[in-house]
Design a protein around this motif. Structure first.
Motif, PDB file in Angstrom:
ATOM      1  N   THR A  66      20.058   1.814  10.255  1.00 54.79           N
ATOM      2  CA  THR A  66      19.237   2.024   9.238  1.00 54.79           C
ATOM      3  C   THR A  66      20.263   2.939   8.281  1.00 54.79           C
ATOM      4  O   THR A  66      20.267   2.766   7.077  1.00 54.79           O
ATOM      5  N   THR A  85      13.647   3.137  13.981  1.00 57.40           N
ATOM      6  CA  THR A  85      12.895   2.044  13.279  1.00 57.40           C
ATOM      7  C   THR A  85      12.009   1.372  14.154  1.00 57.40           C
ATOM      8  O   THR A  85      11.839   1.199  15.298  1.00 57.40           O
ATOM      9  N   ASP A 108      16.736  -4.927   9.121  1.00 56.40           N
ATOM     10  CA  ASP A 108      17.216  -3.728   9.893  1.00 56.40           C
ATOM     11  C   ASP A 108      16.096  -3.664  11.170  1.00 56.40           C
ATOM     12  O   ASP A 108      14.926  -3.296  11.094  1.00 56.40           O
ATOM     13  N   THR A 109      16.841  -4.271  12.236  1.00 52.06           N
ATOM     14  CA  THR A 109      15.959  -4.321  13.536  1.00 52.06           C
ATOM     15  C   THR A 109      15.835  -2.851  14.268  1.00 52.06           C
ATOM     16  O   THR A 109      16.787  -2.179  14.091  1.00 52.06           O
TER      17      THR A 109
END
Ligand SMILES: Nc1nc2c(ncn2[C@@H]2O[C@H](COP(=O)(O)OP(=O)(O)OP(=O)(O)O)[C@@H](O)[C@H]2O)c(=O)[nH]1
Ligand SMILES: [Mg+2]
Length: 245
Positions: A66, A85, A108-109
């Motif tokens: 992130t 996240t 963004d995982t």
């Protein structure tokens, strides 16, 4: 610029990525469709460049995915408390590559294990993957092989892949040497660089290199020499200051 948060835990909603309080998990590929406008340089006829190119950030929780994205998108560093996240976030950024506008949609995982099935669903539509580990966290480096196995299983065979060793600004806490990262990357034939979301080292370069590779793949001009991602990265990469010229 669009920004979205996609969560897996709620019920599907019929329309809109961010309805009032409504979050849902759209079919992978859906976002590219709704963002849909073609981005080409004015006057240029490059019909084969897709409306957006999907770049996915993967790696263990806490490696700095992130922060890397925020550094790239906003030029800032998210210091302070770590907010993990949930599901998947995305941001768009348009880069100009060799005079052509390339729109990156960056996913963004969540690195946490419990969101792994969400991530799996997105691999298939990713054009490129940035796989991160944290140079101050040996476990995150040791897990790279497991990530590569997962990528092999779920991503497209021709996905552009790059390995990033993040947090090189934390020299005192470093436990993974640059040489170890280089060796692993060589073993798997993937380009490698060390980055810092905090200082910004190589962050722009990582995304630019990916964008260049994708742009060259999409728009093969007759007399254009083939773009070599490995060579480009080797030439452009910067060291953290201590040990590289
Ligand atoms: N020193 C330093 N700290 C960083 C860097 N990148 C991220 N961090 C810190 O590392 C922690 C985790 O960063 P995130 O970017 O949230 O990690 P993540 O990979 O997105 O984690 P998940 O969302 O759980 O998958 C935060 O406290 C950041 O401030 C970096 O380049 N240098
Ligand atoms: Mg995160």
């Amino acid at each position: 610029m669009a920004r979205g948060r996609l969560m897996a835990e709620r019920e599907p909603a019929p329309a809109g990525v961010e309805g009032a309080g409504t979050a849902w998990l759209p079919a992978p590929g859906f976002l590219g469709a709704i963002e849909g406008s073609r981005v080409s340089a004015p006057g240029a006829s490059h019909p084969s460049l897709p409306p957006s190119l999907q770049v996915m950030l993967v790696g263990d929780s806490g490696v700095g995915k992130t922060c890397l994205l925020v550094r790239f998108k906003d030029g800032a560093f998210l210091a302070g408390s770590f907010i993990s996240t949930v599901g998947i976030d995305f941001r768009n950024k348009v880069l100009t590559v060799d005079g052509v506008k390339v729109k990156l949609q960056i996913w963004d995982t969540a690195g946490q294990e419990r969101f792994r099935s969400v991530t799996h669903a997105y691999y298939r539509d990713a054009h490129a993957l940035l796989l991160l580990y944290d140079v101050t966290n040996k476990a995150s480096f040791d897990n790279i092989q497991a990530w590569l196995t997962e990528i092999h299983e779920y991503a497209q065979q021709d996905v552009v892949l790059m390995l990033l060793g993040n947090k090189v600004d934390s020299a005192q806490d470093r436990v993974v040497k640059r040489e170890d990262g280089e060796k692993l990357a060589k073993e798997y034939g993937v380009p490698f660089m060390e980055t810092s979301a905090k200082s910004g080292l190589n962050v722009e370069l990582a995304f630019t290199a990916i964008a260049k590779e994708l742009k060259h793949r999409s728009m093969k001009l007759p007399n254009e020499p083939k773009f070599k991602l490995h060579d480009y990265v080797k030439k452009e990469v910067r060291g953290s200051g201590c040990c590289r010229s």
